[in-house]
Scaffold this motif. Structure first.
Motif: not given
Length: 162
Positions: A28-36
């Motif tokens: 999940k964000p902030p570890n990923l740039k987008i949700d999902g």
């Protein structure tokens, strides 16, 4: 795929609290740039699925010389799918709201559809796991652990049934 299944098996050994605190945040964000979060976000995963789609007819017409490797490929997929389902089930994916990608959906049901669709894509001849195992019961693969071969050891490790 055996490696991916092993990683999911390891993640599934965490407690629910450990999973929610240590693993889930990485999806999940902030570890990923987008949700999902989705495996398709990974270029190698997306490329692999694309290759499978492009080669569906080839899977049905493999030369006999490639059958042993193909059987191992099918079993590796089953092991990975089983590990993915187990982790999803253990950590709430069977509940509405348990999906990281679609928070209003039941992740386990969605995952099962994906696993089955991809199984049919890579296995257009509809071989069963049992058939794969029978073809791989090569006495040269015997090991001294109480299992007939490496395959049975892996099946036990991933809690797969025949």
């Amino acid at each position: 795929m055996i490696g991916a299944g092993a990683v999911m098996k390891l993640a599934g050994s965490y407690s629910r609290k450990e999973y929610q605190e240590q693993i889930l945040p990485t999806m999940k964000p902030p570890n990923l740039k987008i949700d999902g979060f989705s495996g398709l976000m990974s270029w190698d995963h997306a490329y692999l699925v694309t290759l499978w789609k492009q080669n569906k007819k080839n899977f049905q017409n493999l030369p006999l010389s490639l059958q042993p490797q193909y059987e191992k490929f099918l079993l590796a997929y089953k092991m990975m799918g089983s590990s993915h389902r187990n982790i999803c089930s253990k950590f709430g994916g069977g509940e509405v709201g348990g999906s990281v990608k679609h928070p209003t959906k039941n992740a386990l049901l969605a995952l099962e559809k994906i696993v089955q669709a991809r199984w049919h894509m890579i296995n257009p001849s509809h071989k069963s796991v049992h058939e794969c195992m029978e073809m791989m019961n090569d006495p040269r693969e015997l090991i001294q652990t109480g299992f007939k071969n490496y395959l049975q050891l892996l099946l036990r490790a991933f809690n797969l049934e025949l």
